[in-house]
Design a protein around this motif. Structure first.
Motif, short mmCIF file in Angstrom:
data_model
loop_
_atom_site.label_atom_id
_atom_site.label_comp_id
_atom_site.label_asym_id
_atom_site.label_seq_id
_atom_site.Cartn_x
_atom_site.Cartn_y
_atom_site.Cartn_z
N LEU A 103 0.83 -1.20 0.00
CA LEU A 103 0.00 0.00 0.00
C LEU A 103 0.87 1.26 0.00
CD1 LEU A 103 -2.72 -1.00 2.62
CD2 LEU A 103 -3.18 -0.43 0.24
N GLY A 104 1.82 1.30 0.92
CA GLY A 104 2.64 2.51 1.07
C GLY A 104 3.55 2.79 -0.10
N SER A 105 4.14 1.73 -0.68
CA SER A 105 5.08 1.95 -1.78
C SER A 105 4.38 2.50 -3.02
CB SER A 105 5.79 0.64 -2.13
OG SER A 105 4.87 -0.36 -2.52
N ALA A 106 3.08 2.21 -3.18
CA ALA A 106 2.33 2.73 -4.33
C ALA A 106 2.12 4.24 -4.22
CB ALA A 106 0.98 2.03 -4.44
N LEU A 107 2.30 4.80 -3.03
CA LEU A 107 2.10 6.23 -2.83
C LEU A 107 3.40 7.02 -2.95
CD1 LEU A 107 -0.30 6.05 0.27
CD2 LEU A 107 -0.92 6.28 -2.15
N THR A 108 4.50 6.32 -3.15
CA THR A 108 5.80 6.99 -3.23
C THR A 108 6.01 7.58 -4.62
OG1 THR A 108 6.70 5.39 -1.66
CG2 THR A 108 8.28 6.71 -2.90
N PRO A 109 6.22 8.88 -4.72
CA PRO A 109 6.45 9.51 -6.04
C PRO A 109 7.62 8.87 -6.76
CG PRO A 109 6.10 11.18 -4.35
CD PRO A 109 6.23 9.86 -3.63
N GLY A 110 7.47 8.72 -8.07
CA GLY A 110 8.54 8.17 -8.88
C GLY A 110 8.45 6.68 -9.11
N THR A 111 7.52 5.99 -8.41
CA THR A 111 7.36 4.56 -8.63
C THR A 111 6.43 4.31 -9.80
OG1 THR A 111 5.58 4.49 -7.00
CG2 THR A 111 7.79 3.97 -6.23
N ASP A 112 6.55 3.14 -10.42
CA ASP A 112 5.76 2.83 -11.62
C ASP A 112 4.34 2.37 -11.29
OD1 ASP A 112 7.93 3.41 -13.24
OD2 ASP A 112 8.70 1.36 -13.18
N VAL A 113 4.12 1.86 -10.08
CA VAL A 113 2.81 1.32 -9.70
C VAL A 113 2.17 2.25 -8.69
CG1 VAL A 113 1.58 -0.61 -8.67
CG2 VAL A 113 3.57 -1.04 -10.12
N GLY A 114 1.01 2.81 -9.03
CA GLY A 114 0.27 3.68 -8.11
C GLY A 114 -1.05 3.04 -7.76
N PRO A 115 -1.83 3.68 -6.89
CA PRO A 115 -3.14 3.15 -6.53
C PRO A 115 -4.03 2.94 -7.75
CG PRO A 115 -2.51 4.91 -5.03
CD PRO A 115 -1.52 4.92 -6.16
N SER A 116 -4.58 1.76 -7.91
CA SER A 116 -5.46 1.45 -9.03
C SER A 116 -6.30 0.24 -8.65
CB SER A 116 -4.64 1.13 -10.29
OG SER A 116 -3.91 -0.07 -10.11
N LEU A 117 -7.29 -0.06 -9.46
CA LEU A 117 -8.14 -1.21 -9.21
C LEU A 117 -7.32 -2.50 -9.22
CD1 LEU A 117 -10.87 -2.64 -8.90
CD2 LEU A 117 -11.16 -2.47 -11.38
N ASP A 118 -6.49 -2.68 -10.23
CA ASP A 118 -5.67 -3.88 -10.32
C ASP A 118 -4.73 -4.00 -9.13
OD1 ASP A 118 -6.73 -4.91 -12.62
OD2 ASP A 118 -5.24 -4.03 -13.95
N ALA A 119 -4.13 -2.88 -8.74
CA ALA A 119 -3.20 -2.89 -7.61
C ALA A 119 -3.93 -3.23 -6.31
CB ALA A 119 -2.49 -1.55 -7.49
N LEU A 120 -5.17 -2.76 -6.15
CA LEU A 120 -5.92 -3.06 -4.93
C LEU A 120 -6.30 -4.54 -4.89
CD1 LEU A 120 -7.19 -2.02 -2.35
CD2 LEU A 120 -9.25 -1.42 -3.65
N ILE A 121 -6.64 -5.11 -6.02
CA ILE A 121 -6.93 -6.54 -6.07
C ILE A 121 -5.69 -7.33 -5.67
CG2 ILE A 121 -7.51 -8.47 -7.59
CD1 ILE A 121 -9.33 -6.58 -9.14
N GLU A 122 -4.53 -6.84 -6.09
CA GLU A 122 -3.27 -7.49 -5.70
C GLU A 122 -3.05 -7.40 -4.19
OE1 GLU A 122 0.39 -9.48 -5.98
OE2 GLU A 122 -1.36 -9.38 -7.27
N ILE A 123 -3.39 -6.26 -3.60
CA ILE A 123 -3.29 -6.11 -2.15
C ILE A 123 -4.21 -7.11 -1.46
CG2 ILE A 123 -3.75 -4.56 -0.21
CD1 ILE A 123 -1.22 -3.84 -1.73
N PHE A 124 -5.42 -7.28 -1.99
CA PHE A 124 -6.34 -8.26 -1.43
C PHE A 124 -5.74 -9.66 -1.50
CE2 PHE A 124 -10.38 -5.60 -2.56
CZ PHE A 124 -10.12 -4.78 -1.47
N THR A 125 -5.09 -9.98 -2.60
CA THR A 125 -4.46 -11.29 -2.75
C THR A 125 -3.38 -11.49 -1.70
OG1 THR A 125 -4.88 -11.23 -5.14
CG2 THR A 125 -3.26 -12.82 -4.36
N LEU A 126 -2.59 -10.45 -1.46
CA LEU A 126 -1.55 -10.53 -0.43
C LEU A 126 -2.17 -10.72 0.95
CD1 LEU A 126 0.86 -7.67 -1.60
CD2 LEU A 126 1.31 -10.13 -1.66
N ALA A 127 -3.27 -10.00 1.22
CA ALA A 127 -3.94 -10.12 2.51
C ALA A 127 -4.46 -11.54 2.73
CB ALA A 127 -5.08 -9.11 2.60
N ARG A 128 -5.02 -12.12 1.69
CA ARG A 128 -5.50 -13.51 1.81
C ARG A 128 -4.33 -14.46 2.00
NH1 ARG A 128 -10.95 -13.89 0.11
NH2 ARG A 128 -10.80 -16.01 -0.68
N GLY A 129 -3.17 -14.09 1.48
CA GLY A 129 -1.97 -14.88 1.70
C GLY A 129 -1.53 -14.86 3.15
N VAL A 130 -1.77 -13.74 3.84
CA VAL A 130 -1.45 -13.66 5.27
C VAL A 130 -2.23 -14.73 6.02
CG1 VAL A 130 -1.54 -12.23 7.35
CG2 VAL A 130 -0.93 -11.20 5.16
#
Length: 410
Positions: free
Chosen positions: A213-240
């Motif tokens: 979540l936090g790295s997507a908010l860092t300026p200069g990174t290629d991946v920012g907040p998006s629908l696809d990125a949020l689904i990926e976060i959900f996948t990571l959470a289910r991995g926990v």
């Protein structure tokens, strides 16, 4: 119906490519080896991944071990920030040019530990009991598990990179270095989770979600907040949860038990929130009557879980319980529907974004809710958009609601 966007399957089975930032920028195929991909190893570039795939929680290992000189020089650049190696004898970090009996004092890492104790850990807690676990118990586990200590230092450094603009580049580099080291060590223990490492494994898996979540908010990174990125976060959470399941009974009886007490607080919602949930249930029933393919039962459970988890945000706006809790509890059928971008699943996610935006004061949440909601509203057909009126008015303002949208036909 919502138009389908094509996805490129990565080698790790995620719905979009997770290649490193250099390969994305150069538009070349990334082999996604960790911690350094083959292209970056060959070019002797610093290899940075802006999103972590779920394969870390599935026990998948790197298919090859690099022993070449180019890899050694690349790895040296990743650790050239003078991070000491873990000294198992002293149970602490020791610089490579220090003898085992030399005094150890690394001011940079001490600063990161202080950052964790004073600030970073508080954003992971939902109440005083869980705050104590993250502040003390997790840190103590880090003293026994080097990968967790690297994770703690990495997340604290990422936090500093997001809050100290004048030193952003420095702390981001430190964060990525610790993260890469931690992931490499963590993945080696995935196939052998037991009482000795269950606390550390669960803690680190949670830190990976926050880092994403936090790295997507860092300026200069290629991946920012998006629908696809949020689904990926959900996948990571289910991995926990998959990691937790390996030692759940032990964890439940340990000093980590407060983390698993997730009874929703009894705080009444505002009237407009209650109306919004009633509308979701009515719409779910209506869709079930109209289409045999609509899984009303799964959606009903999803709505109830959203209401339960939203209560934590309502009670404590900076709580992260909503992000991981809803993803873990939501039925797999809903997660699949979300990947297919079924309209009703997007409507539910829009309401999630409404609550997520309430947590925008959390440094790793920020604009996630508003940015994903805007994307959802662009994806939904006009006859579905009125069903996101509540989150749209809450997040973007009532002026963004199109009063001329035609209602859904009965």
């Amino acid at each position: 119906m919502v138009s389908r966007r094509s996805h490129t399957k990565s080698r790790h089975g995620t719905p979009f490519a997770l290649g490193c930032s250099n390969c994305k920028r150069r538009r070349v195929k990334c082999d996604e080896q960790r911690p350094f991909c083959g292209n970056c190893t060959q070019r002797q570039d610093a290899c940075v991944y802006n999103a972590e795939g779920p394969y870390f929680f599935a026990g998948k290992q790197s298919r090859r071990t690099r022993q070449t000189g180019s890899c050694s020089s690349t790895r040296q650049r990743h650790t050239s920030l003078s991070f000491p190696e873990w000294d198992t004898t002293l149970n602490t970090f020791r610089s490579t040019n220090e003898s085992a009996d030399s005094p150890v004092l690394n001011m940079e890492q001490l600063q990161l530990v202080i950052q964790w104790i004073q600030h970073t850990h508080t954003f992971l807690a939902r109440n005083e009991e869980t705050r104590k676990v993250w502040e003390t118990a997790v840190l103590e586990e880090g003293l026994k598990a080097p990968f967790l200590m690297h994770g703690i230092l990495g997340l604290s450094a990422l936090h500093l990179s997001c809050t100290r603009s004048s030193e952003q580049g420095r702390w981001l580099s430190i964060a990525i270095s610790h993260k890469n080291k931690a992931l490499s060590m963590f993945s080696e223990q995935l196939s052998s989770i037991n009482r000795s490492n269950a606390k550390a494994m669960m803690s680190f898996a949670g830190l990976v979600v926050i880092f994403g979540l936090g790295s997507a908010l860092t300026p200069g990174t290629d991946v920012g907040p998006s629908l696809d990125a949020l689904i990926e976060i959900f996948t990571l959470a289910r991995g926990v949860q998959a990691v937790v399941n390996e030692g759940f009974q032990f964890l439940l009886q340990s000093n980590f038990a407060p983390l698993f007490e997730a009874t929703p607080p009894t705080i009444p919602f505002a009237e407009d929130v209650l109306i919004a949930f009633d509308h979701l249930r009515e719409l779910n029933t209506q869709l079930g009557q109209q289409s045999v393919g609509h899984d009303s039962a799964s959606y009903e459970r999803t709505i109830e879980h959203l209401r339960d988890m939203a209560a934590f945000t309502w009670a404590q706006p900076t709580s992260m319980t909503l992000v991981g809790g809803w993803a873990i509890r939501a039925p797999s059928q809903f997660m699949s529907a979300l990947e297919r971008q079924e309209p009703f699943s997007l409507v539910l996610l829009a309401h999630f974004c409404g609550f997520l935006n309430m947590a925008r004061g959390n440094w790793c949440v920020g604009p996630w809710g508003s940015m994903v909601l805007k994307e959802i509203n662009q994806l939904l057909p006009s006859d579905w958009q009125r069903h996101t009126d509540w989150p749209t008015s809450q997040v973007l303002g009532k002026e963004h609601i199109d009063s001329n949208v035609s209602p859904m036909e009965n």
